[in-house]
Structures are given as C-alpha cells and as structure tokens.
Design a protein around this motif. Sequence first.
Motif, mmCIF file in Angstrom:
data_model
loop_
_atom_site.group_PDB
_atom_site.id
_atom_site.type_symbol
_atom_site.label_atom_id
_atom_site.label_comp_id
_atom_site.label_asym_id
_atom_site.label_seq_id
_atom_site.Cartn_x
_atom_site.Cartn_y
_atom_site.Cartn_z
ATOM 1 N N GLN A 134 -34.057 9.070 18.420
ATOM 2 C CA GLN A 134 -32.702 9.365 17.943
ATOM 3 C C GLN A 134 -31.965 8.060 17.650
ATOM 4 O OE1 GLN A 134 -31.604 12.471 17.501
ATOM 5 N NE2 GLN A 134 -29.413 12.228 17.143
ATOM 6 N N HIS A 189 -25.266 14.121 18.214
ATOM 7 C CA HIS A 189 -26.177 14.386 19.340
ATOM 8 C C HIS A 189 -26.465 13.080 20.074
ATOM 9 C CE1 HIS A 189 -29.446 15.860 21.773
ATOM 10 N NE2 HIS A 189 -30.281 14.975 21.254
ATOM 11 N N HIS A 195 -37.653 10.923 22.754
ATOM 12 C CA HIS A 195 -36.637 11.542 21.896
ATOM 13 C C HIS A 195 -35.376 10.683 21.834
ATOM 14 C CE1 HIS A 195 -33.663 14.191 20.186
ATOM 15 N NE2 HIS A 195 -33.007 14.248 21.341
ATOM 16 N N LYS A 216 -30.041 16.456 15.823
ATOM 17 C CA LYS A 216 -31.186 15.920 16.568
ATOM 18 C C LYS A 216 -32.289 15.476 15.611
ATOM 19 C CE LYS A 216 -30.546 18.975 20.585
ATOM 20 N NZ LYS A 216 -31.194 20.022 21.420
#
Length: 586
Positions: A350, A386, A346, A325
Amino acid sequence: MNKCIVFILLSMLAFEVNAQLPAFFKDDSLLKTRSTKIVRKYLSPQRIVWTSDKSGNQVKNANAILNPGNGQPELIKGEYLKLVSHGDSYPGILLDFGREIHGGLSIITSIGNDKQMGRVRIRFGESVSEAMSDIGQNNATNDHAMRDFVISMPWLGGIEVGNTGFRFVRIDLIDPDKSIEIKEISASFSYLDIPYLGSFISSDERLNSIWMTGAYTVHLNMQDYLWDGIKRDRLVWIGDMHPEVMTINSVFGFNEVVPKSLDLIRDQTPLPDWMNTISSYSIWWILIQHDWFYYQGDLKYLKEQQKYLAALLHQLSTKIDSDGKEMLDGLRFLDWPSSVNQAAIHAGLQSLMVMAFQNGLDLCRFLGDTETTELCQSSLEKLRKHIPNMAGSKQAAALLALSGLVSPEKSNSELLSKNGVHNMSTFYGYYMLKARALDGDYQGALDNIREYWGGMLDLGATTFWEDFNIDWMKNAGRIDELVPEGKADIHGDFGDYCYKGFRHSLCHGWASGPTSWLSQYVLGIEVLEPGCKTIRIKPNLGDLKWVRGTFPTPYGILSVSHQRMDDGQVKTSYQAPKEINVLLEK
C-alpha cells in the motif's frame, strides 16, 4: 623479382591489413561482439590461512607463493610452492587475498615440473569455511557462478579460471603420486576502474569504515550490469537496485551501468508483466527513475521512459479497489525476513503504491504528461483512504512513514526504535534508517548503523551481506578464520529462506544503505531539484564531533565540512560548483 620490390609489396600488404583492423573490431556487421569496460588487476595472496601438511613433505616452500609475481612463465628454476601427493595423501593450501573481490584465479607453473602434469581442485570462498567446504555441505553450491571445480594444469605455462565473488581460495592436488610446482598464484580482480568521487570522514572511524564498505560492496556489483551479488544472484533484480543506485549517486555519480540495467529490465518486461515477476519491483523501477532523474538531471533519458512509465502507472491504477486498498497480483514481496507476514506485505505494498504515484506525479509534470499526472492524483486520493496497520513489522512501519500514510513519530516510537537492531534486514534496513531520520531520530539511526552493519565488520566482513541477524553473533567465529572448536560458523550455520548456509551471499549491493544515508542525513546533502540544481545542506551530527566529505553532482564535486563548536553549535563550510544553488540550513 627484385628483393627491394618484394619488401615494399609485403610492407604495403601489412599496412593494408593493419589499417583494416580498427574498422574490423568496430563494425558489428563484420564481428558480432559485445564490449565491456571491466578491467583486471592481479593481486597477490596476503597470507596462508591453512595447509594440509605441517611437515614440509607435501606442501613445500609455501611462503614463496606470497611473493608478487609478474604473470610470466620463466626458464629459471627457483624455490617455488610445491604440492606433492603420496598414495592417498593429498596436499592442499588455503590462501587469503585480503578482501572480497570479483574475478578468478591466475596460476603460473614453473619449469621444475614433469610434462605429465596433475589436476588440482579449486574452491573459492567468501569465507574461510566456504572455501573449505564440499558441494552440498551446509548448502554449498555452484549456483550462478562455479566456485568448486577441477582443472588440469599446464606444464611451464599459465591458466586463468573462475568468475565469482571470493576472498579465499583453496587449492588441492587430487592425483596420486604427483607433484606440481607453482611459480605464482594471483587473484584476477575484475572491476570498473572508476573514481570514488563521494566521500565521508567523521570523528567515528567505525562509521567511516561502514560508509566505505557499503561503497565498495556496490562497486563490486557494478559489472556489465548492476548485479545484486557477485557470487550468487548475478542478476538485475530491479527492487534490490534501489539502495545500490542511491549509493552510486552518493559515491560515483553518473555511471551508465544504471540506465543500462534499468533499460534491460524494462525491455525484458512487456506490460502487463511485472519486473522480475514481482509487482513491487515494477514500482521500484519508478522510484529509481525518479531518484536517478533528481540526482543526474537527464531529461532526455527520462523522456525515453515516458511511454513505458505512463503505461505502467495506468496498469498500477487498476490495482486499487473501491476502498482504496492495493490489490497487486504477481509475487507479493518486500524482503525475505518480512515474507511470512502477509499483513506487513499488504501495508508495505500500500505504501509503495502511494510512493509510485507520488513519484509518477512528479515525473509526469516534468514530462508535460497532463493525462497521467491527473491519473496519479486521482490514484493517490483513493489510496490515502486506506491506512493499514504496521503489523508488528519494521519493514511495514518504515514504508508507511516514507509514504506519509503514518506519521514518522508513530512509526519510530511504536516500532522502529524498539528492540534495538532486532528484526532489521540488510535491504529494508535502509528504509528503516530513512524513516527514523524523518522523525529526527538521527542518533537512534547512527546507533543502529554502528551495531548492525558494524557487527558484520566485527566478524571480518569486507563487504556487506545478503542478510544479517544480530543473534547470529552469539558465540560465532569470524569469516576470515577456521572456525574455532566450540564456536558457531557465522557463514555455514546460519541464513534463511533461499540463502541458507554457504549459499548465503556475503557481498550483496542491497545492503549498502548506510553509505547514502550518512551522506544525505549526517553530511546533510539533500537534492531538491533535478540535476542537483538546488541542494540543501542540513547536517545532523548526532554524537559526532565533526564530519566532512564530498558529493558528486553533474557539475562537479560539492565539498562540505561540519565542526561542532564548544557551545554545541555546528559550523559549516562548503565549496560548490557555480551552477548549483546551495541552501544552508542549521
């Protein structure tokens, strides 16, 4: 002394002084200065939108101000615009220069004035309603660029004032019992005098207008540096620059304003700081460097970035936890409309981390940097473990598709194709369009462009805005008219976050995405090798009957034409510089 000798000596002295002038202006040790390639053009007003007085007693000969001027005060009396105040009754006039420009105002007064001239208040506006507003009204400001101020007028002279983005100007005489006669008023238009090398013309005039409006929006922001907005945010925001740079690549080709701005923000941001204090914006610097290298092919310039690029990639690699992450610090930001959705931020970060290392890997191979290449590979392996969810965000969905973390089909079918152009943004709308193209949904993207960016044109826009919400259109007046009674003010009543009301910029370069998108996906020009050495032409006409255009490369202009035939097939013809390898794909 003989008069002839005196004349010769004076002539020699004059020659000696004149001969020194070029060196004087070129030698920074003699004169500390900065140069500019910005030029000026003077534009006459196109129409009078409003006057305070319909009787002709306080605003006289108004239509005379529409006549083109020569910029020169003259000893000739004439029939000129005259503003006359009586007691506490003050005259004003609102002018329209036809389209948004960057610059100021030039005013020439006549000989028909008393030497004790009065003062005028000048208000610039990107919309009619902004030019009619007071500071503080609906968040009207003088932020970044003064657009509301008072000046004293010269007798039989000229004055130039202002340095902002505007289309409309209101001028009011503010002293009691005064009159001012004005020979001419011109907009002083400041811009880079560069050709539009790229072009896009199709069977849909709406798309043609959108392409050109995006190009023009970025052109206005190409000042000494590449700005985000010409009224507000006259700054180098590196993340916001990415759509602008892609438009420059598609329209103007190489221009030094791009590397100059990239270098400015690099030099202002010693590591471990983040550019503009935003971690994702340092990532955008990498992505811009990659795209700039592919379109312009300047390996020498890329090598100048190698030390900083490698260090930045190493710093980013420390922002990945054991589960893959991202854990970026600094200000965590994608765009304003997504800023309240932390899960979307997020997911977007990412994705941007993946894109940073993908691009970094490619660039480091060209630079022969084996160590950083291996670092990029190992970082990608971690990050791909992730996969965040799309968090109901079209911004996140677009970046997840572009990074390869989520399939374009999933991103498009579950979010991007839903609910029309609701939840789009002018900045990240570009990446939403790109993600839809990856899924082959060119028609859906074209429909979005027509409705969303076309909606701004329907409201009178001549440049694209900092943000736009399709819901704002309901019962809204146009920006080029006094707001009719019962209508919403599209400029003063809307906006959000830091751009509420009149603070909202109506010329923001990050909104130019459709320009480069149409060139890449509809005209079908895809750069495959640095410096455009190999280009794939793959047209996607959607519902268009034909499209043709040009594209700037480091070797000259690539010209392309596509025509849909009666059997539905697309016939393509092109002319390319001999240095370019063209792959034609149906």
